[in-house]
Design a protein around this motif. Structure first.
Motif, PDB file in Angstrom:
ATOM      1  N   UNK A  37       0.803  -1.226   0.000  1.00  0.00           N
ATOM      2  CA  UNK A  37       0.000   0.000   0.000  1.00  0.00           C
ATOM      3  C   UNK A  37       0.836   1.276   0.000  1.00  0.00           C
ATOM      4  N   UNK A  38       2.154   1.141  -0.005  1.00  0.00           N
ATOM      5  CA  UNK A  38       2.990   2.343   0.068  1.00  0.00           C
ATOM      6  C   UNK A  38       2.767   3.258  -1.133  1.00  0.00           C
ATOM      7  N   UNK A  39       2.694   2.681  -2.329  1.00  0.00           N
ATOM      8  CA  UNK A  39       2.454   3.506  -3.511  1.00  0.00           C
ATOM      9  C   UNK A  39       1.080   4.170  -3.449  1.00  0.00           C
ATOM     10  N   UNK A  40       0.109   3.422  -2.971  1.00  0.00           N
ATOM     11  CA  UNK A  40      -1.234   3.984  -2.836  1.00  0.00           C
ATOM     12  C   UNK A  40      -1.228   5.174  -1.879  1.00  0.00           C
ATOM     13  N   UNK A  41      -0.595   5.009  -0.725  1.00  0.00           N
ATOM     14  CA  UNK A  41      -0.510   6.089   0.260  1.00  0.00           C
ATOM     15  C   UNK A  41       0.229   7.284  -0.331  1.00  0.00           C
ATOM     16  N   UNK A  42       1.327   7.024  -1.036  1.00  0.00           N
ATOM     17  CA  UNK A  42       2.078   8.111  -1.659  1.00  0.00           C
ATOM     18  C   UNK A  42       1.253   8.859  -2.691  1.00  0.00           C
ATOM     19  N   UNK A  43       0.530   8.118  -3.530  1.00  0.00           N
ATOM     20  CA  UNK A  43      -0.313   8.753  -4.539  1.00  0.00           C
ATOM     21  C   UNK A  43      -1.427   9.570  -3.893  1.00  0.00           C
ATOM     22  N   UNK A  44      -1.976   9.045  -2.807  1.00  0.00           N
ATOM     23  CA  UNK A  44      -3.029   9.782  -2.098  1.00  0.00           C
ATOM     24  C   UNK A  44      -2.477  11.071  -1.485  1.00  0.00           C
ATOM     25  N   UNK A  45      -1.367  10.973  -0.780  1.00  0.00           N
ATOM     26  CA  UNK A  45      -0.824  12.136  -0.085  1.00  0.00           C
ATOM     27  C   UNK A  45      -0.342  13.215  -1.047  1.00  0.00           C
ATOM     28  N   UNK A  46       0.190  12.806  -2.198  1.00  0.00           N
ATOM     29  CA  UNK A  46       0.711  13.778  -3.156  1.00  0.00           C
ATOM     30  C   UNK A  46      -0.356  14.220  -4.161  1.00  0.00           C
ATOM     31  N   UNK A  47      -1.507  13.602  -4.110  1.00  0.00           N
ATOM     32  CA  UNK A  47      -2.541  13.858  -5.102  1.00  0.00           C
ATOM     33  C   UNK A  47      -3.587  14.863  -4.653  1.00  0.00           C
ATOM     34  N   UNK A  48      -4.560  15.033  -5.503  1.00  0.00           N
ATOM     35  CA  UNK A  48      -5.615  16.016  -5.295  1.00  0.00           C
ATOM     36  C   UNK A  48      -6.530  15.651  -4.135  1.00  0.00           C
ATOM     37  N   UNK A  49      -6.799  14.353  -3.965  1.00  0.00           N
ATOM     38  CA  UNK A  49      -7.788  13.952  -2.966  1.00  0.00           C
ATOM     39  C   UNK A  49      -7.375  14.312  -1.545  1.00  0.00           C
ATOM     40  N   UNK A  50      -6.104  14.150  -1.215  1.00  0.00           N
ATOM     41  CA  UNK A  50      -5.639  14.523   0.118  1.00  0.00           C
ATOM     42  C   UNK A  50      -5.864  16.005   0.373  1.00  0.00           C
ATOM     43  N   UNK A  51      -5.547  16.834  -0.606  1.00  0.00           N
ATOM     44  CA  UNK A  51      -5.753  18.279  -0.450  1.00  0.00           C
ATOM     45  C   UNK A  51      -7.230  18.598  -0.266  1.00  0.00           C
ATOM     46  N   UNK A  52      -8.072  17.947  -1.058  1.00  0.00           N
ATOM     47  CA  UNK A  52      -9.512  18.186  -0.939  1.00  0.00           C
ATOM     48  C   UNK A  52     -10.030  17.731   0.424  1.00  0.00           C
ATOM     49  N   UNK A  53      -9.541  16.599   0.921  1.00  0.00           N
ATOM     50  CA  UNK A  53      -9.971  16.100   2.220  1.00  0.00           C
ATOM     51  C   UNK A  53      -9.593  17.073   3.336  1.00  0.00           C
ATOM     52  N   UNK A  54      -8.381  17.613   3.268  1.00  0.00           N
ATOM     53  CA  UNK A  54      -7.943  18.590   4.273  1.00  0.00           C
ATOM     54  C   UNK A  54      -8.766  19.865   4.198  1.00  0.00           C
TER      55      UNK A  54
END
Length: 263
Positions: free
Chosen positions: A71-88
């Protein structure tokens, strides 16, 4: 003539229906409707990692050590991607709406507690380093300490926006972090550099309390604040340990963070 016309209509209908089926079965179209997790390109891995992150964020999985390797790539993609910013940003929107509807006494005792790492600050530049990664490798306290000492950690934009709104509303900020007291000078410099210009208190963990749990330490410090006459009207952090325990405040807000767990 009528039979020929009926046959022609049937051909048109059949062709149209066939094209529609092909269009809806086009993997390109279906892919747009699925979250792109980038976990070894395997759909099953994506689903498992999505479920794992949900369990982490809802505090159903506790005391975990490392992000599952798959899941490391998934977590990295989430944190660096648009969805993390939108969630915050969504968390900040809710917190600001709440704060704007508060009645704040004019006595300077209303405070909002902020965690620092992955709350006031975003350590993504550090975790994006190939030698570090997104949670699947053991935490290197020496390397992270050197990163903190650089005093060049960016603000988490959503939290900075919340902070600025609180200043306008007359709500003072208290930064409460499990980060060591040895980093006070770097933390102060960094906070001011990125836009957190003023605060009521900056509380770091004493070196003598190294090893104590975050829940215990932060509960104790919040209790001190309440005993000094402060009202904790809000409390925000990326870890559940930031917002549970005693004297958590009138309302708590949890930011996403599937990279690590602090108990």
């Amino acid at each position: 003539m009528a039979v020929a016309l009926l046959f022609l209509c049937f051909l048109v209908l059949a062709t149209t229906t066939s094209d529609a089926v092909i269009a809806h079965s086009d993997p390109q179209i279906i892919q747009l409707l699925r979250p792109r997790a980038g976990v070894a390109g395997h759909p099953d891995s994506e689903i498992n990692c999505l479920s794992w992150r949900l369990a982490v964020e809802t505090n159903n999985i506790r005391n975990w050590d490392l992000v599952p390797e798959t899941c490391e790539d998934y977590v990295g993609n989430y944190m660096l991607g648009k969805q993390y910013r939108l969630d915050c940003e969504a968390v900040a929107d809710i917190a600001i709406e709440y704060a704007e509807n508060l009645t704040i006494p004019d006595d300077g005792k209303s405070i909002w507690v902020f965690d620092i790492d992955e709350t006031a600050f975003s350590n993504l530049p550090y975790y994006a380093r190939p030698s570090v990664g997104f949670g699947a490798k053991k935490y290197n306290s020496t390397a992270f300490g050197e990163y903190i000492q650089e005093a060049d950690v960016p603000a988490l934009p959503a939290s900075l926006r919340l902070y600025r709104n609180l200043v306008k509303l007359g709500i003072k900020s208290v930064f409460l972090t499990g980060s060591s007291e040895r980093y006070r000078e770097a933390r102060e410099e960094n906070l001011k550099k990125v836009g957190y210009y003023t605060w009521e208190k900056l509380i770091l963990k004493p070196i003598s309390e190294k090893g104590t749990s975050s829940v215990y330490f932060k509960s104790k410090e919040r209790t001190k604040l309440v005993n000094e006459g402060y009202r904790i009207v809000g409390n925000i952090g990326d870890q559940w340990s930031d917002i549970i325990g005693t004297n958590v405040g009138n309302r708590t807000f949890k930011l996403p963070d599937p990279m690590y767990y602090v108990g």
